[in-house]
Design a protein around this motif. Sequence first.
Motif, short mmCIF file in Angstrom:
data_model
loop_
_atom_site.label_atom_id
_atom_site.label_comp_id
_atom_site.label_asym_id
_atom_site.label_seq_id
_atom_site.Cartn_x
_atom_site.Cartn_y
_atom_site.Cartn_z
N UNK A 1 -11.77 73.81 135.91
CA UNK A 1 -10.48 74.13 135.29
C UNK A 1 -9.38 74.26 136.35
N UNK A 2 -9.70 74.89 137.48
CA UNK A 2 -8.71 75.01 138.56
C UNK A 2 -8.35 73.65 139.13
N UNK A 3 -9.34 72.76 139.24
CA UNK A 3 -9.07 71.42 139.77
C UNK A 3 -8.18 70.63 138.82
N UNK A 4 -8.45 70.66 137.52
CA UNK A 4 -7.62 69.95 136.56
C UNK A 4 -6.21 70.52 136.54
N UNK A 5 -6.10 71.85 136.60
CA UNK A 5 -4.78 72.48 136.60
C UNK A 5 -3.99 72.12 137.85
N UNK A 6 -4.67 72.05 139.01
CA UNK A 6 -3.98 71.69 140.26
C UNK A 6 -3.49 70.26 140.22
N UNK A 7 -4.27 69.37 139.63
CA UNK A 7 -3.88 67.96 139.57
C UNK A 7 -3.35 67.54 138.22
N UNK A 8 -2.74 68.46 137.48
CA UNK A 8 -2.29 68.16 136.13
C UNK A 8 -1.28 67.02 136.11
N UNK A 9 -0.32 67.04 137.02
CA UNK A 9 0.71 65.99 137.04
C UNK A 9 0.17 64.68 137.59
N UNK A 10 -0.95 64.71 138.33
CA UNK A 10 -1.55 63.49 138.87
C UNK A 10 -2.52 62.88 137.87
N UNK A 11 -3.36 63.70 137.27
CA UNK A 11 -4.33 63.20 136.30
C UNK A 11 -3.66 62.80 134.99
N UNK A 12 -2.56 63.46 134.65
CA UNK A 12 -1.83 63.15 133.41
C UNK A 12 -0.35 62.99 133.76
N UNK A 13 0.03 61.78 134.26
CA UNK A 13 1.37 61.61 134.83
C UNK A 13 2.50 61.64 133.81
#
Length: 652
Positions: A104-116
């Motif tokens: 969850x921390x990884x997805x939240x950190x890369x939220x703008x990269x994984x979901x541009x």
Amino acid sequence: MCIHQLNLLAASNNLPISNFLGKQHPIEAHHLSSICDIMEKAMVNGDTCIIRCILVVFQVVFKFFFSPQTERNRDIVRRSGLLLWQLLMAPRDQICSEIQKEVCLAISSGLNILYPGEAEINNLLKLVLTEGENRNSGLSQLRDVILTNLAEQLQNNRFGSEDDDHYRLNDELLHYILKIVVRESCVLITKCQTVSKDDFQRLLSTVPAASSCLRYLMAVQNHLLSNTVLIKPEENDDSDSSLQGETLKVQELKTSILSLATQILTGCDEVLEMLQQVTTALINSDISDREQRLKGLEQITKATMLGHLLPVLLTSLMHPNLQTLTMADALMPQLVQLVLYTSQTALLLKTQSPVFSELNSSPSCASEQKGKLLPDERMLEEKEEPGFLTGLKIPAPWAAGKTVETVHPVRDNYKFKETVHIPGARCLYLRFDNRCSSQYDYDKLVIYAGPNTNSRKVAEYGGNTLGYGSRSVLGTGWPKDLVKVEGDTVTFSFEMRSGREHNTPDKAMWGFACTVRAQESSEDVSGGLPFLVDLALGLSVLACSMLRILYNGPEITKDEETCQELLRSKLLQRCQWQVEANGVISPALTPSPSPLPLTIDEDREFTYPSDVLVPPVGHYFDLPRIRLPPGIMIKLREISGRARPQFRPSIK
């Protein structure tokens, strides 16, 4: 877990390491591809230690070292996202809670990269908000992590900035969040009735912790309200474009606040209805710890949206910037309903309190008191019903007074001066501490009835009776009774003129301490009102304020102020107006039935008949003619250039 500690340190924007990491070159695509290969191999082998380490690496890479600008980079990002999502949706028996948290921390950190894109982020948030409680615990945990991060970012962001739209979600997502908050609040209140005695005690020890959804709503509400109250035009920029931009920003803020306030009040209405049901059920139940549960119910209520959102909203809506006719017209029905719910529930809880029971437990005393009342008072007494304020004392924080004191003990060459002002007080009462003392009688305190030392001197005190220094005091010594000072202001002036002798103890140089009050007897100001009573009073005050706005109607415009004399003119009083299709008011072209007199005397005040709005039936009257004074008629003829008509007698 050195990388994990590095990530936690980098999360703080105030540390130098954050600036250092932010200036590093982005990681190359093949390096991220190698990280994904290690992750896939660890997932196949079930190596939880490597999986956890790679998840922490993902957090650092997404936050500081990666920019998906090329097609190859985007492919690697999609691959990373699939791996993270596979771990997130894994069954609970195949993944430990620590790994799920790192995912969850990884997805939240890369939220703008994984979901541009904005649409992709909204779809993800809609999924975790609607399916988080049903499909998988990882989705609910991801929801909590994302909303917590957005709430922290939103608190540090100004309305209208570039990142404001990114941190403040759209109305649809806010509606989903509010539904979750309402459900959480209702479940929390229901537990007061359903859980066991031990579980209820554990529940009391966990509140008032707020959930992530509630924290995000609090951040959105504080973000909008604070910017509405504090927004100001840019300094040194008085251009029309700047003022127009600020006006549009204020209007946008008020629209957003109205939408959010409407949803919050609707949600509070549902929670209060559940609170009233649980309170009634507890009162009618026969469980052994009923009194403890009723007392704890108020503490539990503070942990819901009623305690975290509603008080701040009510206080902010009293600000002049939000006291508008639009707000009053939209929120008034909900405010009335909330006043009813809170007052009824507060009365239910009040009936179970000892104070209320004592007031109603002595019918003989009540009958004796009624027998002594006059007939009119007896009728009023019979009609009076006990309310939720019965037996409660409204706190008066101003009654605690203000304490004025020197340092203890006073030092050489010490000087002290302070003025106390209590607006509206007819006189002030001073009570001195019994430890007041100074080394010599000329180390004294002088009291003035006014704002400075040029005011009238009231009294002066100094010295001690402990056998040190001068061994004497000024006059009768430091006062043991109240000292009365006329007026609403008093000034204290103390000066230590002597040097401390080696054998003088601290108690002989204690200085002074005095409490200033506006009334002779001190009131008990400890504690406060019960939460629901306080909430009901706050809602009532806001509802009354909104009613006043509705009663006064729209504000008078500048054109109306300019035309005040014209609007009061008797010439316009004889006109009959009609409303056009586009809303414009214009004089009626066709005479309508008029009950007005045929002649209006200009010399006396004209008033409409009581039945002016009820036209007579059957025939029409001519419009009334105003008889102007001769002086005005002469001036009108001079201006128009038309002479008075001459009537010649006819010759037969």
